[in-house]
Design a protein around this motif. Structure first.
Motif, PDB file in Angstrom:
ATOM      1  N   MET A  32       0.835  -1.189   0.000  1.00  0.00           N
ATOM      2  CA  MET A  32       0.000   0.000   0.000  1.00  0.00           C
ATOM      3  C   MET A  32       0.876   1.248   0.000  1.00  0.00           C
ATOM      4  SD  MET A  32      -2.863  -1.202  -0.262  1.00  0.00           S
ATOM      5  CE  MET A  32      -4.483  -1.195   0.345  1.00  0.00           C
ATOM      6  N   GLY A  33       0.274   2.396  -0.147  1.00  0.00           N
ATOM      7  CA  GLY A  33       1.014   3.639  -0.093  1.00  0.00           C
ATOM      8  C   GLY A  33       1.662   3.992  -1.416  1.00  0.00           C
ATOM      9  N   ILE A  34       2.882   4.474  -1.352  1.00  0.00           N
ATOM     10  CA  ILE A  34       3.609   4.930  -2.540  1.00  0.00           C
ATOM     11  C   ILE A  34       3.754   3.796  -3.551  1.00  0.00           C
ATOM     12  CG2 ILE A  34       5.803   5.854  -3.397  1.00  0.00           C
ATOM     13  CD1 ILE A  34       4.083   7.899  -1.834  1.00  0.00           C
ATOM     14  N   ASP A  35       4.029   2.594  -3.075  1.00  0.00           N
ATOM     15  CA  ASP A  35       4.163   1.459  -3.996  1.00  0.00           C
ATOM     16  C   ASP A  35       2.866   1.208  -4.758  1.00  0.00           C
ATOM     17  OD1 ASP A  35       6.841   1.030  -3.479  1.00  0.00           O
ATOM     18  OD2 ASP A  35       6.455  -0.470  -1.922  1.00  0.00           O
ATOM     19  N   THR A  36       1.740   1.365  -4.115  1.00  0.00           N
ATOM     20  CA  THR A  36       0.453   1.185  -4.791  1.00  0.00           C
ATOM     21  C   THR A  36       0.278   2.214  -5.899  1.00  0.00           C
ATOM     22  OG1 THR A  36      -0.536   0.245  -2.809  1.00  0.00           O
ATOM     23  CG2 THR A  36      -2.054   1.132  -4.458  1.00  0.00           C
ATOM     24  N   ILE A  37       0.641   3.449  -5.626  1.00  0.00           N
ATOM     25  CA  ILE A  37       0.555   4.492  -6.655  1.00  0.00           C
ATOM     26  C   ILE A  37       1.464   4.126  -7.824  1.00  0.00           C
ATOM     27  CG2 ILE A  37       0.958   6.930  -7.214  1.00  0.00           C
ATOM     28  CD1 ILE A  37       0.439   7.499  -4.182  1.00  0.00           C
ATOM     29  N   LYS A  38       2.699   3.750  -7.520  1.00  0.00           N
ATOM     30  CA  LYS A  38       3.653   3.389  -8.574  1.00  0.00           C
ATOM     31  C   LYS A  38       3.120   2.238  -9.420  1.00  0.00           C
ATOM     32  CE  LYS A  38       7.829   2.889  -6.917  1.00  0.00           C
ATOM     33  NZ  LYS A  38       8.969   2.738  -6.001  1.00  0.00           N
ATOM     34  N   GLU A  39       2.551   1.220  -8.771  1.00  0.00           N
ATOM     35  CA  GLU A  39       2.011   0.064  -9.496  1.00  0.00           C
ATOM     36  C   GLU A  39       0.789   0.430 -10.332  1.00  0.00           C
ATOM     37  OE1 GLU A  39       1.313  -2.737  -6.348  1.00  0.00           O
ATOM     38  OE2 GLU A  39       3.462  -2.903  -5.907  1.00  0.00           O
ATOM     39  N   SER A  40       0.076   1.479  -9.939  1.00  0.00           N
ATOM     40  CA  SER A  40      -1.130   1.907 -10.657  1.00  0.00           C
ATOM     41  C   SER A  40      -0.820   2.719 -11.905  1.00  0.00           C
ATOM     42  CB  SER A  40      -2.018   2.749  -9.728  1.00  0.00           C
ATOM     43  OG  SER A  40      -2.404   2.002  -8.604  1.00  0.00           O
ATOM     44  N   LEU A  41       0.396   3.234 -11.986  1.00  0.00           N
ATOM     45  CA  LEU A  41       0.758   4.070 -13.133  1.00  0.00           C
ATOM     46  C   LEU A  41       0.993   3.200 -14.369  1.00  0.00           C
ATOM     47  CD1 LEU A  41       3.149   6.528 -11.283  1.00  0.00           C
ATOM     48  CD2 LEU A  41       0.913   7.092 -12.273  1.00  0.00           C
ATOM     49  N   PRO A  42       0.481   3.632 -15.519  1.00  0.00           N
ATOM     50  CA  PRO A  42       0.668   2.862 -16.751  1.00  0.00           C
ATOM     51  C   PRO A  42       2.111   2.937 -17.250  1.00  0.00           C
ATOM     52  CG  PRO A  42      -0.455   4.916 -17.220  1.00  0.00           C
ATOM     53  CD  PRO A  42      -0.323   4.831 -15.723  1.00  0.00           C
ATOM     54  N   ALA A  43       2.424   2.084 -18.211  1.00  0.00           N
ATOM     55  CA  ALA A  43       3.789   1.993 -18.743  1.00  0.00           C
ATOM     56  C   ALA A  43       4.298   3.328 -19.270  1.00  0.00           C
ATOM     57  CB  ALA A  43       3.852   0.926 -19.833  1.00  0.00           C
ATOM     58  N   TYR A  44       3.432   4.107 -19.905  1.00  0.00           N
ATOM     59  CA  TYR A  44       3.893   5.387 -20.475  1.00  0.00           C
ATOM     60  C   TYR A  44       4.323   6.384 -19.398  1.00  0.00           C
ATOM     61  CZ  TYR A  44      -0.734   7.514 -19.535  1.00  0.00           C
ATOM     62  OH  TYR A  44      -1.872   7.987 -18.949  1.00  0.00           O
ATOM     63  N   ALA A  45       3.961   6.134 -18.144  1.00  0.00           N
ATOM     64  CA  ALA A  45       4.324   7.028 -17.042  1.00  0.00           C
ATOM     65  C   ALA A  45       5.503   6.468 -16.243  1.00  0.00           C
ATOM     66  CB  ALA A  45       3.117   7.254 -16.149  1.00  0.00           C
ATOM     67  N   LYS A  46       6.377   5.735 -16.919  1.00  0.00           N
ATOM     68  CA  LYS A  46       7.536   5.143 -16.247  1.00  0.00           C
ATOM     69  C   LYS A  46       8.378   6.200 -15.537  1.00  0.00           C
ATOM     70  CE  LYS A  46      11.704   2.406 -17.019  1.00  0.00           C
ATOM     71  NZ  LYS A  46      12.549   1.732 -18.009  1.00  0.00           N
ATOM     72  N   ASP A  47       8.580   7.354 -16.190  1.00  0.00           N
ATOM     73  CA  ASP A  47       9.377   8.417 -15.561  1.00  0.00           C
ATOM     74  C   ASP A  47       8.731   8.891 -14.267  1.00  0.00           C
ATOM     75  OD1 ASP A  47      11.400   8.439 -17.501  1.00  0.00           O
ATOM     76  OD2 ASP A  47      10.259   9.797 -18.784  1.00  0.00           O
ATOM     77  N   THR A  48       7.417   9.047 -14.280  1.00  0.00           N
ATOM     78  CA  THR A  48       6.712   9.465 -13.068  1.00  0.00           C
ATOM     79  C   THR A  48       6.875   8.416 -11.978  1.00  0.00           C
ATOM     80  OG1 THR A  48       5.134  10.747 -14.358  1.00  0.00           O
ATOM     81  CG2 THR A  48       4.473  10.162 -12.125  1.00  0.00           C
ATOM     82  N   ARG A  49       6.732   7.140 -12.334  1.00  0.00           N
ATOM     83  CA  ARG A  49       6.898   6.047 -11.364  1.00  0.00           C
ATOM     84  C   ARG A  49       8.300   6.090 -10.754  1.00  0.00           C
ATOM     85  NH1 ARG A  49       4.715   2.508 -14.017  1.00  0.00           N
ATOM     86  NH2 ARG A  49       6.385   1.862 -15.396  1.00  0.00           N
ATOM     87  N   LEU A  50       9.319   6.207 -11.592  1.00  0.00           N
ATOM     88  CA  LEU A  50      10.699   6.244 -11.097  1.00  0.00           C
ATOM     89  C   LEU A  50      10.950   7.491 -10.247  1.00  0.00           C
ATOM     90  CD1 LEU A  50      12.554   4.976 -14.279  1.00  0.00           C
ATOM     91  CD2 LEU A  50      12.150   3.710 -12.150  1.00  0.00           C
TER      92      LEU A  50
END
Length: 177
Positions: free
Chosen positions: A1-19
């Motif tokens: 949960m938390g930040i990891d959940t947000i990162k996992e929810s981001l689509p592939a095109y938002a890889k930079d945002t996830r990183l």
């Protein structure tokens, strides 16, 4: 949960945002309270339910309930102030500068946390909502109070990445709906 959940929810095109979300939460010069307060305040300002819930859930593991409430208060007061002061500035008529706001802002004087922490969160929210007048005012107050430019910079990075995650998740929800 938390930040990891947000990162996992981001689509592939938002890889930079996830990183970048991983980076701003693990390599910040900010104290945990300043970091998590900035995350909470900007999550409120970014207006995405998933981002807000997940950030607050993880923040609760890292900072006091009082800090979370103060961060939410920073977002609330800046939601009002950013509109008011940006509006006065954008009108461009100096006559408005001498008119008193006559808006209640007592939380700024007594936020329930360290004043520098609260100022930093107000600055981060002002970055999300785009109020140059408030950004300048809070940056000057922070530097005068001894905050480093690196701290201001890290708060801006948090604001940028939280906003990007919120925008991306809102876009995906709209496209799915």
């Amino acid at each position: 949960m938390g930040i990891d959940t947000i990162k996992e929810s981001l689509p592939a095109y938002a890889k930079d945002t996830r990183l970048n979300l991983g980076s701003v939460t693990t390599t910040s010069s900010l104290t945990p309270q300043r970091l998590w307060g900035a995350l909470v305040a900007t999550a409120v300002a970014a207006r995405n339910a998933v981002v807000l819930r997940e950030v607050v859930e993880e923040a609760a593991k890292n900072v006091s309930p009082e800090a979370i409430e103060a961060a939410k208060a920073a977002a609330s007061i800046m939601a009002m102030n950013n509109i008011y002061y940006r509006g006065k500035h954008l009108i461009g008529d100096e006559a408005y500068q001498s008119l008193p706001a006559r808006l209640r802002m007592q939380v700024i004087g007594n936020p329930g946390v360290d004043k520098v922490d609260f100022e930093l969160w107000c600055l981060a929210v002002s970055a999300v909502t785009g109020c140059g007048v408030c950004l300048e005012s809070h940056e000057k107050a922070l530097v005068k109070a001894g905050a480093s430019r690196e701290h201001v910079h890290d708060a801006l990075r948090v604001a940028a990445v939280v906003h990007a995650a919120a925008v991306t998740l809102d876009a995906e929800a709209a496209l799915a709906g």
